[in-house]
Design an enzyme around this catalytic site. Structure first.
Site, PDB file in Angstrom:
ATOM      1  CE  LYS A 182       0.449   1.164   3.341  1.00 52.23           C
ATOM      2  NZ  LYS A 182       0.454   2.333   2.349  1.00 52.23           N
TER       3      LYS A 182
ATOM      4  CE  LYS B  46       4.033  -0.732   2.605  1.00 54.95           C
ATOM      5  NZ  LYS B  46       3.758   0.518   1.696  1.00 54.95           N
TER       6      LYS B  46
END
Ligand code: PBG
Length: 354
Positions: free
Chosen positions: A225, A278
């Site tokens: 992330k 992400k």
């Protein structure tokens, strides 16, 4: 015949100005265009396909009675609990079988340790129970992180260092995240998704879930992330932007990919069931890399800023929304994602046959 020779031959013919009549056939044996000749053949040779089963729909909701249009994410709604239940049924009817829940918690319930996140009567557990009642077949995935509950707008517990600098406490945060995960599992969550990027949280949550008797509840780890500027509209939707500082001391630096593999190795060892990258679109190489490095399923999150860019360009009449959305998702899948979290899930489900 080599391409070079072929080129020379064509140039010679062109120079002579002859031999280019309608019967002229280049002496090439290999023609890639044969496989693109008709829709039927293109269908046979297509390597990547999107299915409704690949999609996970993120949903926003709050404890107010009204459904509110989210200004920063045109086309998205922050649902009341009642409105959300209608939405769940509609989404299920379209063939979508997985959702991830994002609550907007009222300011009065926020605190520096985010304790509300583990309240069994809190908004998220109530919603999980209701979804399971309305739609038992829906796979309910929950976000595990403190930001919606944190008065500081950070994913972990914040402390001030000796020089006034912000510190996000790792181990203390992980303890709270374990309670949050158990609270979600008790309410009926199928999968918990830690998005906080604290070290060791996947293993700690695994142990906590197992000890509490929830060995069947899966963990979808936000493995890579990134500290991305593409989360802006999401933070607007939940009013969860950091009050001070940024998330760069726990989310990954956008320049790094080897570090994503390092996070992957940790999450695998700690018992993750699914790993995630992400954002998705600007990080396709990271998706491809993780796909190569692991046998675990890989998820990718097409985040709010990616959504907004497409929405804005289409609203201006600059791009064809359906075509661009499908291409953006196909690209993410082609890069190696097995499943995609996307705010376009509902539209896509309506567009594709499954
Ligand atoms: C919170 C969380 C964020 C997103 C998903 N979970 C925001 C953040 O990390 O600041 C972003 C999703 C999006 O932008 O669509 N832990």
């Amino acid at each position: 015949m080599t391409i070079e020779r072929e080129g020379r031959r064509i140039r010679r013919r062109l120079a002579k100005g002859c031999g280019m009549g309608k019967d002229w056939v280049m002496e090439i044996m290999i023609r890639a265009r044969r496989n693109r000749r008709s829709a039927a053949i293109r269908g046979l040779v297509r390597e990547t396909r999107l299915s409704v089963e690949d999609l996970i729909l993120p949903v926003f909701f709050h404890d107010d009675a009204e459904d509110v249009a989210i200004e920063s994410m045109p086309g998205c709604t922050r649902w009341s609990v009642e409105g959300l239940m209608k939405e769940v049924s509609a989404v299920y009817a379209l063939g979508i079988r997985a959702m991830v829940l994002f609550p907007k918690i009222s300011e009065s319930l926020k605190s520096s340790d985010g304790a509300e996140c583990a309240n069994n009567d809190g908004l998220v557990p109530r919603v999980i129970r209701e979804i399971k009642e309305v739609c038992p077949g829906m796979c309910v995935i929950t976000d595990v992180a403190l930001d919606p509950y944190s008065s500081d707008g950070h994913d972990g517990i914040v402390m001030r260092g000796d020089h006034g600098e912000l510190k996000i406490l790792n181990d203390e945060t992980v303890e709270v995240l374990c309670e949050q995960a158990i609270c979600h599992a008790k309410a009926g969550a199928d999968i918990v998704a830690p998005s906080d990027m604290m070290d060791g949280r996947v293993g700690a949550i695994r142990v906590a879930l197992d000890e509490a008797g929830f060995e069947e509840v899966g963990i979808m780890a936000y493995t890579a992330k990134y500290a991305s500027a593409f989360y802006g509209p999401f933070r607007g939707a939940l009013d969860s932007a950091p009050k001070e500082g940024d998330k760069r001391s726990y989310q990954m630096d956008p320049g790094n990919v080897r570090e994503a593999v390092r996070e992957l190795l940790m999450d695998e060892e700690e018992g993750a069931d699914i790993v995630m990258v992400k954002p998705a679109g600007p990080y396709l190489d990271v998706i491809a890399r993780l796909r190569d490095e692991t046998t675990l399923p890989v998820a990718a999150y097409q985040v709010s800023g990616e959504y907004l860019m497409i929405k804005a360009a289409c609203a201006g009449g600059w791009l064809d929304e359906k075509a661009v959305v499908m291409e953006s998702l196909l690209g993410i899948k082609r890069a190696g994602a097995d499943m995609i979290l996307t705010y376009f899930a509902k539209d896509v489900a309506g567009w594709i046959k499954y």
